[in-house]
Design an enzyme around this catalytic site. Sequence first.
Site, PDB file in Angstrom:
ATOM      1  N   GLU A  78       0.831  -1.209   0.000  1.00 13.92           N
ATOM      2  CA  GLU A  78       0.000   0.000   0.000  1.00 13.92           C
ATOM      3  C   GLU A  78       0.864   1.258   0.000  1.00 13.92           C
ATOM      4  O   GLU A  78       0.604   2.193  -0.765  1.00 13.92           O
ATOM      5  CB  GLU A  78      -0.924   0.024   1.236  1.00 13.92           C
ATOM      6  N   CYS A 113      -2.183  -2.400   7.525  1.00 17.78           N
ATOM      7  CA  CYS A 113      -1.678  -2.294   8.894  1.00 17.78           C
ATOM      8  C   CYS A 113      -1.927  -0.861   9.381  1.00 17.78           C
ATOM      9  O   CYS A 113      -2.270   0.024   8.586  1.00 17.78           O
ATOM     10  CB  CYS A 113      -0.192  -2.641   8.924  1.00 17.78           C
TER      11      CYS A 113
END
Length: 143
Positions: A50, A80
């Site tokens: 990401e 996360c």
Amino acid sequence: MKHEDFMRIALEEAKKGDMPYGAVLVKDGEIILQGHNTSQTDNDVLAHAESNVLRSFTKKNSYSLDALKGYTLYTTCEPCPMCAAACVWAGLSEIVFGASIKELIGIGSKQIDIACEEIVAKGFQNIKVTKGILAQECLELFK
């Protein structure tokens, strides 16, 4: 294309990385960028799939607190806390993920047990979170 179609592309992207995580950035049904985890390859703890996609986008375009308004990030696993916070800072409109942090912990993957939605809820952006898209296929990457 549907959520499942973009997630299948993220699954293929995940297979290219040094850890089984893949991400696809989409706007108006068009793929803008794809990325995978390069933490080990780059010796960089921040190089999650990401983060790599968000970094690539802002380097090519510009950075602002709404740089990614109207964009959707598809990712094989729930972002996360670090990546979820980056999505807030970038002003992303939607996060779509496959396997959850809880599911990853359940199969023995080391994770920080804070849900993406919790980070988003404490942030200042209105980010839609869609979860569980092809979750089983995403978990298969870890076998």
